[in-house]
Scaffold this motif. Structure first.
Motif, PDB file in Angstrom:
ATOM      1  N   THR A  15       0.885  -1.316  -0.063  1.00 43.18           N
ATOM      2  CA  THR A  15       0.090   0.051  -0.089  1.00 43.18           C
ATOM      3  C   THR A  15       0.980   1.221   0.013  1.00 43.18           C
ATOM      4  N   ILE A  16       0.299   2.505  -0.084  1.00 42.92           N
ATOM      5  CA  ILE A  16       1.191   3.585  -0.033  1.00 42.92           C
ATOM      6  C   ILE A  16       1.823   4.037   1.114  1.00 42.92           C
ATOM      7  N   ALA A  17       1.276   3.296   2.287  1.00 39.94           N
ATOM      8  CA  ALA A  17       1.874   3.333   3.605  1.00 39.94           C
ATOM      9  C   ALA A  17       2.981   2.566   3.603  1.00 39.94           C
ATOM     10  N   LEU A  58       0.699  11.025  -6.312  1.00 40.27           N
ATOM     11  CA  LEU A  58       0.892   9.885  -5.590  1.00 40.27           C
ATOM     12  C   LEU A  58       1.188   8.798  -6.530  1.00 40.27           C
ATOM     13  N   TRP A  62       4.378   6.321  -6.447  1.00 44.48           N
ATOM     14  CA  TRP A  62       4.272   4.833  -6.573  1.00 44.48           C
ATOM     15  C   TRP A  62       5.079   4.208  -7.638  1.00 44.48           C
ATOM     16  N   THR A 103      -8.800   7.979   3.415  1.00 43.65           N
ATOM     17  CA  THR A 103      -7.464   8.784   3.226  1.00 43.65           C
ATOM     18  C   THR A 103      -6.344   8.111   3.982  1.00 43.65           C
ATOM     19  N   TYR A 105      -3.488   5.916   4.135  1.00 42.92           N
ATOM     20  CA  TYR A 105      -2.472   5.343   3.058  1.00 42.92           C
ATOM     21  C   TYR A 105      -2.346   3.647   3.315  1.00 42.92           C
TER      22      TYR A 105
END
Length: 142
Positions: A15-17, A58, A62, A103, A105
């Motif tokens: 994930t983005i996190a 974003l 990525w 929202t 991440y």
């Protein structure tokens, strides 16, 4: 490149996190700065330049960290809707309609539009089954 996934991630895909915070912030700032430079140069020449939206930046962050292949179908993705091929979309790992946060991440990843559509159709079927199950439970409880 080795991909690691945060222990508190909601699924097995990154994930983005999962992008280390310092790398994320540096990549985001450098992409944003490059677009500001392009916008300034275009304005000096009297040309219009549309600054990209946050979700486009974003996606580019990525791509820098995980590459540009879809996690589901492995097709190359892009951020320009006008290009042919697979358009990158931000996907909520757990759909908002199923309780996922919009929202956080840890709940956001990048997959192609086709896979996102397939996932949405699957989630719709899950919601229908959940609704039917709740109706049956209510009838049985009565």
């Amino acid at each position: 490149m080795e991909v690691t996934v945060a222990a508190d991630s909601l699924w097995s895909f990154p994930t983005i996190a999962d992008i280390p915070r310092d790398i994320f912030e540096h990549s985001y700032a450098s992409i944003e700065a490059r677009h500001k430079t392009k916008m300034s140069e275009a304005n000096k020449m009297g040309l219009g330049y549309k600054f990209p939206k946050k979700h486009t930046i974003l996606k580019k962050v990525w791509f820098r960290h995980f590459g540009n292949n879809c996690l589901c179908c492995f097709k190359p993705m892009h951020t320009n809707n006008a290009e042919s091929g697979s358009f990158a979309t931000i996907d909520h790992v757990l759909a908002r309609s199923l309780g996922g946060h919009s929202t956080d991440y840890r709940n956001l990843t990048i997959i192609c539009r086709d896979c996102n559509s397939d996932k949405s159709a699957y989630e719709s079927r899950i919601k229908m089954l959940l609704a039917e199950t709740e109706e049956v439970e209510l009838l049985e409880a009565a």
